[in-house]
Scaffold this active site. Structure first.
Site, PDB file in Angstrom:
ATOM      1  N   LEU A  38      42.215  88.575  -7.563  1.00 47.83           N
ATOM      2  CA  LEU A  38      40.750  88.655  -7.670  1.00 47.83           C
ATOM      3  C   LEU A  38      40.105  87.866  -6.521  1.00 47.83           C
ATOM      4  O   LEU A  38      40.772  87.126  -5.809  1.00 47.83           O
ATOM      5  CB  LEU A  38      40.306  88.106  -9.027  1.00 47.83           C
ATOM      6  CG  LEU A  38      40.875  88.843 -10.251  1.00 47.83           C
ATOM      7  CD1 LEU A  38      40.544  88.088 -11.537  1.00 47.83           C
ATOM      8  CD2 LEU A  38      40.335  90.261 -10.315  1.00 47.83           C
ATOM      9  N   THR A  41      37.124  89.961  -0.504  1.00 48.52           N
ATOM     10  CA  THR A  41      37.322  89.535   0.885  1.00 48.52           C
ATOM     11  C   THR A  41      37.157  88.031   1.014  1.00 48.52           C
ATOM     12  O   THR A  41      37.962  87.348   1.652  1.00 48.52           O
ATOM     13  CB  THR A  41      36.275  90.233   1.798  1.00 48.52           C
ATOM     14  OG1 THR A  41      36.461  91.645   1.692  1.00 48.52           O
ATOM     15  CG2 THR A  41      36.421  89.812   3.245  1.00 48.52           C
ATOM     16  N   HIS A 441      20.223  55.186   2.672  1.00 47.73           N
ATOM     17  CA  HIS A 441      20.641  54.796   4.016  1.00 47.73           C
ATOM     18  C   HIS A 441      22.010  54.135   3.929  1.00 47.73           C
ATOM     19  O   HIS A 441      22.222  53.300   3.055  1.00 47.73           O
ATOM     20  CB  HIS A 441      19.634  53.795   4.591  1.00 47.73           C
ATOM     21  CG  HIS A 441      20.037  53.282   5.947  1.00 47.73           C
ATOM     22  ND1 HIS A 441      19.968  54.060   7.081  1.00 47.73           N
ATOM     23  CD2 HIS A 441      20.548  52.081   6.324  1.00 47.73           C
ATOM     24  CE1 HIS A 441      20.397  53.347   8.115  1.00 47.73           C
ATOM     25  NE2 HIS A 441      20.754  52.144   7.688  1.00 47.73           N
TER      26      HIS A 441
END
Ligand code: NAI
Length: 462
Positions: A38, A41, A441
């Site tokens: 399954l 592509t 940060h």
């Protein structure tokens, strides 16, 4: 004869996601898939295996180019190609088996074989006919080659063959400077091949923001890829162990040739609808061979729907997935929706390239007034710490309302960063909304915030 609420033909990202959602919404669902595994592509010969090879080859590139700078001494690792392919296959296996598991969990039947549609409400697989109230075509696409070019998947390959080459070529010619050509070209360049990209247009990655195109090409050149631009490939001839590419430069029609151990043909893909019997059904196609659908993904034949690469729109796994979910909702009597204005695109090279929404070019074409907030990764501390200061974030916002219209990122983790902007766009946010959002940060994400700040009173670290 088995009877279902929905039969989906094709188990790629569009089909399998559609099937799972249909089952979750209480519909008796089956998927017809002729491949051994399954995932279509994308999982078998596309997105997933190429990401494995991009990851492995990037590690090598880091070892060769950046380890010493960080005080990591010693020889860079050598490549065991067989093992690298085995690693890639292992990754494919894990993913395709994962979908099999999800099918079992959600009680989706897998009808093995290639399906056709003799009439609305019926799907034929081998000698068996299965009944379905609704049918969804999710058969995807296949590489579209060029006239004069015969692919043998050995020397002249598409992306499928390029993911399984018997050895790393010394030289590779890539026809087409689009997503596939640049991702796979990058893989082989990092593994030591001399890669030459032959592109018809004057810029790589057609349709992308012009500034990103230029920066991207400059960075790839620095990484060793060669480019022949404005070149129309005429033919490819397979020689004994190599192939020869004949091309014409568009500017003066002059004829040239280049030889390479492997030629990768990456000139786009076309809908794969062979053998479905669409002609007999009267399912309308567009001029480009795509299945025509209405706002609810229904074809010109009642009860037959189509999604993904087989219909219009960008050929992207996530676009197919979204359509798959939306069709499932429609079939379950709900309201399926896809926002085609907010579909991100990502190229998984290093640095990554990502975009969403409008480009400067498309806004100019529409005559819309916009402003640009741009921030270079050179001003981002985290990026500099990991040798990723090249590239930038660009946010395009409406000049009057400040509403975000598009974003373009070339730089570290661009494929992740873009989603912050996608979410903002889904909520109709202004650039100021991003600019006022606290960003941790030090993170790459701060570059997105800085670009948003640059749409207003200015970035801090620029
Ligand atoms: P593409 O459409 O992205 O690029 C094809 C390129 O080939 C274009 O730049 C075009 O100008 C060039 N070309 C066409 N004819 C030519 C000729 N005769 N000579 C020289 N150059 C020529 O197609 P690509 O890269 O094959 O990808 C196919 C599809 O798969 C695309 O829709 C892409 O979005 C999708 N894809 C997406 C990925 C991702 O999202 N990361 C990865 C791989 C594929």
């Amino acid at each position: 004869m088995a009877s279902y609420d929905v039969i989906i033909i094709g188990a790629g990202p569009g089909g399998y996601v559609c099937a799972i959602r249909c089952a979750q919404l209480g519909l008796k669902t089956a998927v017809v898939e002729g491949r051994e595994t399954l995932g279509g592509t994308c999982l078998n010969v596309g997105c997933i295996p190429s990401k494995a090879l991009l990851h492995a080859s990037h590690q090598l590139h880091e070892a060769e180019h950046n380890f010493e700078k960080m005080g990591l001494k010693g020889k860079a690792p050598s490549v065991d190609w067989k093992q690298m392919l085995a690693y890639k296959d292992e990754v494919i296996g894990q993913n395709t088996k994962g979908i099999e598991f999800l099918f079992k969990k959600n009680k989706v039947d897998w009808i093995k074989g290639w399906g056709s549609i003799p009439e609305a409400g019926r799907v034929k697989v081998g000698d068996e006919i299965h009944e379905a109230k609704n049918i969804v075509i999710a058969t995807g696409s296949e590489p579209s080659s060029l006239p004069g070019v015969e692919v043998d998947e050995k020397v002249v390959v598409t992306s499928t063959g390029a993911l399984d080459l018997p050895k790393i070529p010394k030289t590779m010619a890539v026809i087409g400077g689009g997503v596939i050509g640049l991702e796979l070209g990058s893989v082989y360049a990092r593994l030591g091949a001399q890669v030459t990209v032959i592109e018809y247009l004057d810029a790589i990655t057609p349709g992308m923001d012009g500034e990103v195109q230029k920066t991207f090409q400059r960075i790839l050149k620095k990484q060793g890829l060669d480019f022949i631009m404005g070149a129309a490939v005429q033919s490819v001839e397979a020689l004994k162990t190599k192939a020869r590419v004949d091309y014409k430069l568009r500017k003066d029609d002059s004829e040239h040739q280049i030889e390479a151990d492997v030629v990768l043909v990456a000139t786009g893909r076309k809908p794969f609808t062979d053998g479905l019997g669409l002609d007999g059904l009267g399912v309308e196609l567009t001029k480009r061979g795509q299945i025509r659908t209405d706002d609810h993904w229904q074809t010109s034949v009642k009860g037959i729907y189509a999604i993904g690469d087989a219909i219009e729109g960008p050929m992207l796994a996530h676009k197919a997935e979204d359509e798959g979910m939306a069709v499932a909702e429609v079939l379950a009597g709900k309201h399926g929706h896809v926002n085609y204005g907010v579909i991100p695109g990502v190229i998984y090279t290093h640095p990554e390239v990502a975009n969403v929404g409008e480009t400067e070019e498309s806004l100019k074409e529409q005559g819309r007034a916009y402003k640009v907030g741009k921030f270079s990764f050179m001003g981002n501390g985290r990026a500099k710490a990991v040798f990723a200061g090249e590239g930038f974030v660009k946010i395009l916002a409406d000049k009057e309302t400040d509403r975000i219209l598009g974003a373009h990122v070339i730089g570290p983790a661009a494929g992740e960063l873009i989603h912050e902007v996608c979410v903002a766009m889904e909520f109709g946010a202004a650039a100021e909304d991003l600019a006022l959002t606290c960003h941790a940060h030090p993170t790459f994400s701060e570059a997105v915030r800085e670009a948003a700040l640059a749409c207003g009173d200015g970035a801090i670290h620029a």
